[in-house]
Design a protein around this motif. Structure first.
Motif, PDB file in Angstrom:
ATOM      1  N   ASN A  30       0.830  -1.203   0.000  1.00 29.22           N
ATOM      2  CA  ASN A  30       0.000   0.000   0.000  1.00 29.22           C
ATOM      3  C   ASN A  30       0.865   1.254   0.000  1.00 29.22           C
ATOM      4  O   ASN A  30       2.100   1.173   0.027  1.00 29.22           O
ATOM      5  CB  ASN A  30      -0.970  -0.017   1.189  1.00 29.22           C
ATOM      6  CG  ASN A  30      -0.247  -0.104   2.525  1.00 29.22           C
ATOM      7  OD1 ASN A  30       0.722   0.605   2.768  1.00 29.22           O
ATOM      8  ND2 ASN A  30      -0.719  -0.981   3.402  1.00 29.22           N
ATOM      9  N   ASN A 434      -7.378  -7.665 -11.208  1.00 28.79           N
ATOM     10  CA  ASN A 434      -7.721  -6.595 -12.129  1.00 28.79           C
ATOM     11  C   ASN A 434      -7.328  -7.035 -13.545  1.00 28.79           C
ATOM     12  O   ASN A 434      -6.144  -7.206 -13.831  1.00 28.79           O
ATOM     13  CB  ASN A 434      -6.978  -5.310 -11.751  1.00 28.79           C
ATOM     14  CG  ASN A 434      -7.226  -4.176 -12.729  1.00 28.79           C
ATOM     15  OD1 ASN A 434      -8.140  -4.239 -13.566  1.00 28.79           O
ATOM     16  ND2 ASN A 434      -6.419  -3.128 -12.640  1.00 28.79           N
ATOM     17  N   TYR A 437      -4.604  -5.022 -15.195  1.00 25.85           N
ATOM     18  CA  TYR A 437      -3.359  -4.799 -14.452  1.00 25.85           C
ATOM     19  C   TYR A 437      -2.147  -4.793 -15.388  1.00 25.85           C
ATOM     20  O   TYR A 437      -2.002  -5.663 -16.240  1.00 25.85           O
ATOM     21  CB  TYR A 437      -3.177  -5.885 -13.393  1.00 25.85           C
ATOM     22  CG  TYR A 437      -1.925  -5.707 -12.560  1.00 25.85           C
ATOM     23  CD1 TYR A 437      -1.944  -4.926 -11.415  1.00 25.85           C
ATOM     24  CD2 TYR A 437      -0.720  -6.304 -12.932  1.00 25.85           C
ATOM     25  CE1 TYR A 437      -0.811  -4.761 -10.645  1.00 25.85           C
ATOM     26  CE2 TYR A 437       0.429  -6.129 -12.175  1.00 25.85           C
ATOM     27  CZ  TYR A 437       0.374  -5.360 -11.028  1.00 25.85           C
ATOM     28  OH  TYR A 437       1.505  -5.182 -10.273  1.00 25.85           O
ATOM     29  N   ASP A 520      -1.338   0.251 -14.766  1.00 24.42           N
ATOM     30  CA  ASP A 520      -2.481   0.123 -13.855  1.00 24.42           C
ATOM     31  C   ASP A 520      -2.093  -0.846 -12.746  1.00 24.42           C
ATOM     32  O   ASP A 520      -2.032  -2.048 -12.949  1.00 24.42           O
ATOM     33  CB  ASP A 520      -3.722  -0.385 -14.593  1.00 24.42           C
ATOM     34  CG  ASP A 520      -4.978  -0.342 -13.725  1.00 24.42           C
ATOM     35  OD1 ASP A 520      -4.846  -0.143 -12.498  1.00 24.42           O
ATOM     36  OD2 ASP A 520      -6.088  -0.507 -14.264  1.00 24.42           O
ATOM     37  N   ASN A 522      -3.733  -1.197  -9.875  1.00 22.72           N
ATOM     38  CA  ASN A 522      -4.866  -1.595  -9.047  1.00 22.72           C
ATOM     39  C   ASN A 522      -4.991  -3.112  -9.016  1.00 22.72           C
ATOM     40  O   ASN A 522      -4.808  -3.785 -10.042  1.00 22.72           O
ATOM     41  CB  ASN A 522      -6.168  -0.993  -9.592  1.00 22.72           C
ATOM     42  CG  ASN A 522      -6.334   0.451  -9.208  1.00 22.72           C
ATOM     43  OD1 ASN A 522      -6.682   0.765  -8.075  1.00 22.72           O
ATOM     44  ND2 ASN A 522      -6.067   1.348 -10.158  1.00 22.72           N
ATOM     45  N   THR A 523      -5.308  -3.635  -7.847  1.00 20.57           N
ATOM     46  CA  THR A 523      -5.513  -5.082  -7.718  1.00 20.57           C
ATOM     47  C   THR A 523      -6.999  -5.434  -7.714  1.00 20.57           C
ATOM     48  O   THR A 523      -7.361  -6.574  -7.433  1.00 20.57           O
ATOM     49  CB  THR A 523      -4.864  -5.595  -6.420  1.00 20.57           C
ATOM     50  OG1 THR A 523      -5.330  -4.821  -5.309  1.00 20.57           O
ATOM     51  CG2 THR A 523      -3.344  -5.483  -6.495  1.00 20.57           C
ATOM     52  N   SER A 530     -13.040   0.263  -4.543  1.00 21.82           N
ATOM     53  CA  SER A 530     -11.682   0.444  -4.025  1.00 21.82           C
ATOM     54  C   SER A 530     -10.677   0.777  -5.125  1.00 21.82           C
ATOM     55  O   SER A 530      -9.490   0.966  -4.851  1.00 21.82           O
ATOM     56  CB  SER A 530     -11.229  -0.821  -3.288  1.00 21.82           C
ATOM     57  OG  SER A 530     -12.054  -1.076  -2.169  1.00 21.82           O
ATOM     58  N   TYR A 531     -11.148   0.844  -6.353  1.00 24.00           N
ATOM     59  CA  TYR A 531     -10.280   1.164  -7.487  1.00 24.00           C
ATOM     60  C   TYR A 531      -9.771   2.599  -7.339  1.00 24.00           C
ATOM     61  O   TYR A 531     -10.542   3.532  -7.086  1.00 24.00           O
ATOM     62  CB  TYR A 531     -11.051   1.014  -8.786  1.00 24.00           C
ATOM     63  CG  TYR A 531     -10.224   1.123 -10.044  1.00 24.00           C
ATOM     64  CD1 TYR A 531      -9.555   0.014 -10.564  1.00 24.00           C
ATOM     65  CD2 TYR A 531     -10.123   2.338 -10.728  1.00 24.00           C
ATOM     66  CE1 TYR A 531      -8.802   0.113 -11.734  1.00 24.00           C
ATOM     67  CE2 TYR A 531      -9.372   2.444 -11.886  1.00 24.00           C
ATOM     68  CZ  TYR A 531      -8.717   1.325 -12.384  1.00 24.00           C
ATOM     69  OH  TYR A 531      -7.973   1.426 -13.537  1.00 24.00           O
ATOM     70  N   LYS A 532      -8.453   2.799  -7.492  1.00 23.28           N
ATOM     71  CA  LYS A 532      -7.832   4.112  -7.284  1.00 23.28           C
ATOM     72  C   LYS A 532      -7.273   4.655  -8.595  1.00 23.28           C
ATOM     73  O   LYS A 532      -6.393   4.038  -9.217  1.00 23.28           O
ATOM     74  CB  LYS A 532      -6.717   4.005  -6.244  1.00 23.28           C
ATOM     75  CG  LYS A 532      -7.179   3.579  -4.859  1.00 23.28           C
ATOM     76  CD  LYS A 532      -6.005   3.469  -3.907  1.00 23.28           C
ATOM     77  CE  LYS A 532      -6.460   3.102  -2.505  1.00 23.28           C
ATOM     78  NZ  LYS A 532      -7.056   1.746  -2.448  1.00 23.28           N
ATOM     79  N   ASP A 533      -7.765   5.813  -8.992  1.00 23.69           N
ATOM     80  CA  ASP A 533      -7.291   6.440 -10.234  1.00 23.69           C
ATOM     81  C   ASP A 533      -5.824   6.837 -10.152  1.00 23.69           C
ATOM     82  O   ASP A 533      -5.139   6.901 -11.176  1.00 23.69           O
ATOM     83  CB  ASP A 533      -8.130   7.685 -10.550  1.00 23.69           C
ATOM     84  CG  ASP A 533      -9.550   7.316 -10.976  1.00 23.69           C
ATOM     85  OD1 ASP A 533      -9.733   6.190 -11.486  1.00 23.69           O
ATOM     86  OD2 ASP A 533     -10.461   8.140 -10.786  1.00 23.69           O
ATOM     87  N   LEU A 535      -3.416   5.195  -9.263  1.00 25.23           N
ATOM     88  CA  LEU A 535      -2.535   4.081  -9.607  1.00 25.23           C
ATOM     89  C   LEU A 535      -2.556   3.780 -11.100  1.00 25.23           C
ATOM     90  O   LEU A 535      -2.004   2.768 -11.533  1.00 25.23           O
ATOM     91  CB  LEU A 535      -2.926   2.831  -8.819  1.00 25.23           C
ATOM     92  CG  LEU A 535      -2.811   2.929  -7.291  1.00 25.23           C
ATOM     93  CD1 LEU A 535      -3.223   1.617  -6.637  1.00 25.23           C
ATOM     94  CD2 LEU A 535      -1.399   3.308  -6.866  1.00 25.23           C
TER      95      LEU A 535
END
Length: 547
Positions: A30, A434, A437, A520, A522-523, A530-533, A535
């Motif tokens: 994280n 993802n 990914y 990307d 994101n996992t 919980s997807y984070k832009d 990343l």
């Protein structure tokens, strides 16, 4: 007694290795952990052991001891295996568990009950979560508990030795060198207030004064040594960062309600109901084996909660120190019920408390296969193993409860938690998936010695960590400087997707701007909340039109 204590410590070590060490690399890195890892990597690669850096820039927000420890393992084994880099946090958490056991003995709690306190702490959800995630919090609080153990000897016993002052002071310094004064405020201060109310301070012995002075001198001077050095060598950056950190604590950054932490007992996981009951003084006061010790742990827990609650800035991980005295306090309830319930109400509480965990274990196979059958299809073996393990342990808890084998039921709860770590954690790969990914490491095929990689205006620690090297931030002027003033033929730029068209349209008049790939990290899928832009990046290559 010594043999019993040694046996308990060995068992705590074995349980800790399972809870903290098995499947240590199953969870992704994280943002906080990435910062620690990057700084550790730059310590080894660039020699920035004192003047610490993050992505090549000064990083003084957090003291360096946890990063030094992480860098030690990175130096020995490299920075490619995340589980190796998490060994230091595991060791520090084991230290916490052992010293909670030893401190419980100091409270005149039986060896058996003290052993249970260590197990309760170890299997409290947010304790073992923090103990598997290499951030700073668990370091400072673990070291503070060790320091408090030796401080207890100084303020409680007339025959305290110099060893207590030296060791207590060293670990006080370690705590400050891990996260500044945080643990002084959240653990030591409520401890001292609770001790004063419960046991009363008595410093008639002059020797105690001398030992306390030695304790404070070693602890405070050692603790502030790094900050003093940084202030001397780079006061401009340190002052800027200190103002930023202070403003977060007293202003509206992440500001939450005063009552934000008041469900803190739920962070103890399988001990939630036990922890709540243990906090109810009218219910517990006539049931505990040592009322003074119970009053002390209860007051320590409540004061820690109150002190953290009055700080405007609040995050879930900040409640961690309160869970430590809470484990001691919960132990009094566990000790009471293991000695045999006395009335119908106690029996109801016991069945709800332990029985609910048993039922969850029994229900797990149905939940995992009926609710998540498609998700786990690629890891069906682990799903079967975990289902068998949790179902067997779950039904064992119910049977043991029915037969009133309460000690065995308690140990079955611990065993259930071990089974979750061993068999359920590997299934995280099925849920952390993802389809889009793409690792930053793939960009190494573009970023040869002839092309540098930059991040447009913003730096995400996870991206820098995954890349394996620094990614300097850059803006429009920086792009022009690299291509014109430094006469580079082309550069690679990572940018947010919203900035891609802007760069193509604006810079395309002067340079060739081509989107070549993307990143990307994101996992979870883009549809997940919980997807984070932050990343996600587009990868552009910018080069001169004449090239």
């Amino acid at each position: 007694m010594k043999n019993i204590n040694t046996k308990h410590i060995v068992l705590l070590l074995c349980a800790s290795i399972i809870i903290l060490g098995i499947n240590l690399g199953s969870m992704p890195v994280n943002i906080m952990e990435a910062r620690n890892f990057i700084t550790a990597r730059e310590m080894v690669q660039d020699g920035h052991w004192i003047l610490t850096t993050l992505n090549g820039e000064p990083r003084y927000e957090k003291p360096p001891l946890p990063t030094w420890m992480t860098a030690f393992f990175g130096y020995l084994f490299g920075f490619h295996v995340v589980s190796i880099l998490r060994i230091s946090v595991v060791l520090v958490t084991i230290l916490l568990v052992i010293y909670i056991y030893k401190f419980s003995l100091k409270l005149s709690i039986s060896s058996q009950a003290s052993f249970h306190n260590g197990l309760i702490l170890l299997t409290s959800f947010y304790i073992y979560f923090a103990g598997r995630d290499n951030q700073w919090d668990i370091y400072c609080h673990s070291f503070m508990i060790v320091s408090i153990f030796y401080l207890w000897n100084i303020i409680r016993f007339r025959n305290a030795t110099l060893k207590n002052a030296i060791l207590g002071g060293i670990f006080l310094a370690f705590s400050i060198l891990s996260k500044g004064p945080i643990s002084l405020y959240a653990l030591l201060l409520p401890f001292l207030i609770s001790y004063g109310f419960t046991y009363k301070f008595n410093f008639k012995n002059k020797k105690s004064y001398k030992l306390l002075i030695i304790y404070l001198v070693i602890g405070l001077l050692g603790g502030i040594s790094w900050s003093v050095y940084i202030h001397w060598m780079d006061s401009e950056h340190l002052n800027s960062m200190a103002k930023k950190e202070t403003s977060r604590w007293i202003n509206d950054y992440n500001s939450k309600s005063f009552f934000y932490y008041w469900s803190f007992f739920t962070q103890s996981g399988i001990w939630t109901i036990s922890a709540l009951l243990a906090l109810v003084y009218p219910y517990m006061k006539n049931k505990v084996s040592n009322l003074k010790a119970y009053n002390f742990t209860l007051l320590w827990t409540v004061l820690s909660l109150l002190l953290l609650s009055i700080i405007p800035e609040k995050k879930v991980r900040y409640i961690l120190p309160t869970l430590i005295p809470l484990a001691l306090n919960t132990g009094f309830y566990i000790e009471y019920i293991l000695n045999g319930v006395k009335n119908k109400l106690d029996n109801i509480f016991l069945k709800v408390n332990f029985g609910l965990i048993g039922l969850i274990g029994m229900a797990y196979p149905f939940i995992i296969f009926l609710g998540f059958g498609d998700t786990i299809s690629q890891q069906i073996n682990w799903a079967i193993y975990s289902s068998i393990a949790l179902f067997i342990v779950g039904i064992s808890i119910i049977i043991l409860l029915k037969k009133k084998f309460l000690y065995n039921a308690f140990y079955s709860l611990i065993f259930l938690q071990c089974m979750v770590i061993v068999f359920v954690f590997p299934l995280a790969k099925s849920f952390l998936y993802n389809p889009n990914y793409k690792s930053v490491k793939e960009l190494h095929r573009f970023t040869t010695n002839k092309m540098s990689l930059y991040d447009y205006k913003y730096m995400s620690p996870e991206i820098v960590w995954d890349y394996g090297d620094k990614i300097p931030p850059i803006d429009d002027k920086g792009i022009e400087k690299q291509l014109v003033l430094k006469n580079e033929n082309y550069i690679g730029v990572l940018c947010f997707q919203k900035d891609t068209n802007y760069l193509i349209n604006k810079l395309g008049k002067i340079y060739n701007v081509k989107k070549v790939s993307y990143v990307d990290l994101n996992t979870v899928s883009p549809q997940n909340k919980s997807y984070k832009d932050r990343l996600v990046r587009d990868f552009l290559i910018i080069y001169k039109k004449s090239y």
